[in-house]
Design a protein around this motif. Sequence first.
Motif, mmCIF file in Angstrom:
data_model
loop_
_atom_site.group_PDB
_atom_site.id
_atom_site.type_symbol
_atom_site.label_atom_id
_atom_site.label_comp_id
_atom_site.label_asym_id
_atom_site.label_seq_id
_atom_site.Cartn_x
_atom_site.Cartn_y
_atom_site.Cartn_z
ATOM 1 N N THR A 36 42.197 -55.703 6.521
ATOM 2 C CA THR A 36 41.373 -56.450 7.472
ATOM 3 C C THR A 36 41.952 -56.367 8.879
ATOM 4 O O THR A 36 41.220 -56.152 9.848
ATOM 5 C CB THR A 36 41.279 -57.928 7.031
ATOM 6 N N ALA A 37 43.272 -56.534 8.992
ATOM 7 C CA ALA A 37 43.918 -56.465 10.304
ATOM 8 C C ALA A 37 43.705 -55.092 10.944
ATOM 9 O O ALA A 37 43.390 -54.984 12.134
ATOM 10 C CB ALA A 37 45.409 -56.763 10.174
ATOM 11 N N GLY A 38 43.875 -54.030 10.159
ATOM 12 C CA GLY A 38 43.674 -52.690 10.691
ATOM 13 C C GLY A 38 42.241 -52.443 11.105
ATOM 14 O O GLY A 38 41.966 -51.859 12.164
ATOM 15 N N ILE A 39 41.293 -52.888 10.282
ATOM 16 C CA ILE A 39 39.872 -52.708 10.608
ATOM 17 C C ILE A 39 39.517 -53.446 11.887
ATOM 18 O O ILE A 39 38.795 -52.928 12.745
ATOM 19 C CB ILE A 39 39.008 -53.195 9.425
ATOM 20 N N GLU A 40 40.026 -54.660 12.037
ATOM 21 C CA GLU A 40 39.691 -55.466 13.216
ATOM 22 C C GLU A 40 40.284 -54.899 14.499
ATOM 23 O O GLU A 40 39.793 -55.205 15.592
ATOM 24 C CB GLU A 40 40.158 -56.908 13.015
ATOM 25 N N HIS A 41 41.313 -54.082 14.401
ATOM 26 C CA HIS A 41 41.936 -53.490 15.592
ATOM 27 C C HIS A 41 41.500 -52.041 15.824
ATOM 28 O O HIS A 41 41.995 -51.392 16.742
ATOM 29 C CB HIS A 41 43.456 -53.550 15.488
ATOM 30 N N SER A 42 40.605 -51.529 15.009
ATOM 31 C CA SER A 42 40.173 -50.137 15.155
ATOM 32 C C SER A 42 39.051 -50.027 16.183
ATOM 33 O O SER A 42 38.273 -50.965 16.381
ATOM 34 C CB SER A 42 39.689 -49.590 13.805
ATOM 35 N N VAL A 43 38.955 -48.857 16.827
ATOM 36 C CA VAL A 43 37.932 -48.644 17.862
ATOM 37 C C VAL A 43 37.187 -47.329 17.657
ATOM 38 O O VAL A 43 36.368 -46.943 18.487
ATOM 39 C CB VAL A 43 38.564 -48.660 19.272
ATOM 40 N N GLY A 44 37.436 -46.633 16.551
ATOM 41 C CA GLY A 44 36.862 -45.300 16.358
ATOM 42 C C GLY A 44 35.388 -45.305 15.997
ATOM 43 O O GLY A 44 34.803 -46.340 15.658
ATOM 44 N N ASP A 45 34.780 -44.115 16.088
ATOM 45 C CA ASP A 45 33.408 -43.934 15.609
ATOM 46 C C ASP A 45 33.355 -44.102 14.098
ATOM 47 O O ASP A 45 32.344 -44.544 13.550
ATOM 48 C CB ASP A 45 32.893 -42.535 15.981
ATOM 49 N N VAL A 46 34.427 -43.700 13.426
ATOM 50 C CA VAL A 46 34.567 -43.907 11.982
ATOM 51 C C VAL A 46 35.962 -44.450 11.711
ATOM 52 O O VAL A 46 36.905 -44.209 12.476
ATOM 53 C CB VAL A 46 34.355 -42.597 11.176
ATOM 54 N N VAL A 47 36.075 -45.193 10.633
ATOM 55 C CA VAL A 47 37.370 -45.716 10.201
ATOM 56 C C VAL A 47 37.645 -45.198 8.797
ATOM 57 O O VAL A 47 36.792 -45.305 7.912
ATOM 58 C CB VAL A 47 37.386 -47.260 10.210
ATOM 59 N N VAL A 48 38.822 -44.622 8.616
ATOM 60 C CA VAL A 48 39.238 -44.100 7.310
ATOM 61 C C VAL A 48 40.371 -44.975 6.792
ATOM 62 O O VAL A 48 41.358 -45.209 7.496
ATOM 63 C CB VAL A 48 39.706 -42.630 7.413
ATOM 64 N N LEU A 49 40.225 -45.468 5.571
ATOM 65 C CA LEU A 49 41.256 -46.270 4.928
ATOM 66 C C LEU A 49 41.970 -45.412 3.890
ATOM 67 O O LEU A 49 41.317 -44.780 3.055
ATOM 68 C CB LEU A 49 40.639 -47.490 4.232
ATOM 69 N N LEU A 50 43.281 -45.390 3.939
ATOM 70 C CA LEU A 50 44.028 -44.611 2.951
ATOM 71 C C LEU A 50 45.447 -45.134 2.827
ATOM 72 O O LEU A 50 45.977 -45.764 3.753
ATOM 73 C CB LEU A 50 44.015 -43.122 3.283
ATOM 74 N N ASP A 51 46.048 -44.887 1.663
ATOM 75 C CA ASP A 51 47.404 -45.348 1.378
ATOM 76 C C ASP A 51 48.425 -44.335 1.874
ATOM 77 O O ASP A 51 48.137 -43.145 2.015
ATOM 78 C CB ASP A 51 47.585 -45.566 -0.122
ATOM 79 N N ALA A 52 49.651 -44.837 2.082
ATOM 80 C CA ALA A 52 50.710 -43.994 2.639
ATOM 81 C C ALA A 52 51.565 -43.329 1.575
ATOM 82 O O ALA A 52 52.553 -42.677 1.906
ATOM 83 C CB ALA A 52 51.601 -44.837 3.557
ATOM 84 N N ASP A 53 51.219 -43.478 0.296
ATOM 85 C CA ASP A 53 52.067 -42.949 -0.764
ATOM 86 C C ASP A 53 51.599 -41.586 -1.270
ATOM 87 O O ASP A 53 52.051 -41.123 -2.320
ATOM 88 C CB ASP A 53 52.129 -43.937 -1.940
ATOM 89 N N PHE A 54 50.654 -40.956 -0.540
ATOM 90 C CA PHE A 54 50.126 -39.620 -0.872
ATOM 91 C C PHE A 54 49.233 -39.617 -2.111
ATOM 92 O O PHE A 54 48.857 -38.547 -2.588
ATOM 93 C CB PHE A 54 51.254 -38.597 -1.061
ATOM 94 N N GLN A 55 48.863 -40.792 -2.630
ATOM 95 C CA GLN A 55 47.965 -40.807 -3.780
ATOM 96 C C GLN A 55 46.526 -40.491 -3.378
ATOM 97 O O GLN A 55 45.730 -40.052 -4.199
ATOM 98 C CB GLN A 55 48.036 -42.160 -4.495
ATOM 99 N N HIS A 56 46.198 -40.736 -2.117
ATOM 100 C CA HIS A 56 44.876 -40.380 -1.598
ATOM 101 C C HIS A 56 44.971 -39.011 -0.931
ATOM 102 O O HIS A 56 45.648 -38.859 0.088
ATOM 103 C CB HIS A 56 44.396 -41.429 -0.588
ATOM 104 N N PRO A 57 44.325 -37.984 -1.474
ATOM 105 C CA PRO A 57 44.472 -36.621 -0.951
ATOM 106 C C PRO A 57 43.842 -36.463 0.431
ATOM 107 O O PRO A 57 42.655 -36.759 0.634
ATOM 108 C CB PRO A 57 43.739 -35.766 -1.998
#
Length: 323
Positions: free
Chosen positions: A91-112
């Motif tokens: 939620t915090a990241g989404i509320e601070h984003s300004v892009g045309d699109v927002v991509v959510l992904l984890d930092a552990d490389f499980q999301h290719p």
Amino acid sequence: MYSPSERHLHLQNKTAFISCVVPVFNEEAVIEEFIINLHHTLQALTTRYEIIVVDDGSRDLTIERVLQLPKGYPIKLLGLSRNFGKEIALTAGIEHSVGDVVVLLDADFQHPLDKLPIFLGYWAEGYDMVYGIRTHRKAESYLKRQFAHLFYWIMQKIAKIDIPNNAGDFRLMDKKIVEALKQFPERTRFMKGLYAWVGFKKIGVPFEVQDRAAGQSSWRLSKLAELAVTGITSFSDVPLRVWGFVGFSISLFALLYAIYIITVTLIYGADLPGFPTLVVAIMFLGGIQLLSIGILGEYIARIFTEVKQRPKYLLRMKEGFDD
């Protein structure tokens, strides 16, 4: 908002602004390598992007590792004051984003990362949300797989929203969905439910979950159970209705049984022996009452949390953002 042809043009000209939201918790072993890989992936897709790292109260050197990265990387860092949980970090990241699109992904490389061009391709075709669907859960324990299957089955039966099976937080959202999510005031959040609730045009993309690059998942069965209860109580009042029906059914049975006892007593002139039956009945009804109170308590707890109107999160640091 952009039409599909405008979206396609922005992608073709590499001018689409992509915001990547990466929630992290104790990821010092992988965070640098992940951001470098993500940086190179985004460079090939667009000239305008930002990587918003949301530190959810890490107790290791995750923040220090992020701050050590070269200044040329478009990294923005949000440090939460404590561990608020992944739902709030997103939620915090989404509320601070300004892009045309927002991509959510984890930092552990499980999301290719190689799925990002596919996500953007569907966005260019006019889809407002593109989400990843796990092809399997082989790496998880049998108990966890069965629990997840049961949860999705229950949600499909009782909730008024459609939450796709095995769809997690790995997804792309158009700016209009992000703006819709920013309007939600609730503190106790079940993000998968909110993604489904907003609607819009969406499509799923199958992907194979990769092995964690390092460390172990902080998601234990107790946390998953808590999240499941949050999801059920946030998007359905069926548990309240069910126990109302159970209470009515037990009362009706008790009334019929009382009529039976009175009838037998009048006919035979003697009370029926039944002390064990009485004990079982009392214990059964007591258990039903306690369970009902527990279900009511869950809903009252949600109300109690919301009416206090506390902020969803607090920041202890904020780096890379323009004031």
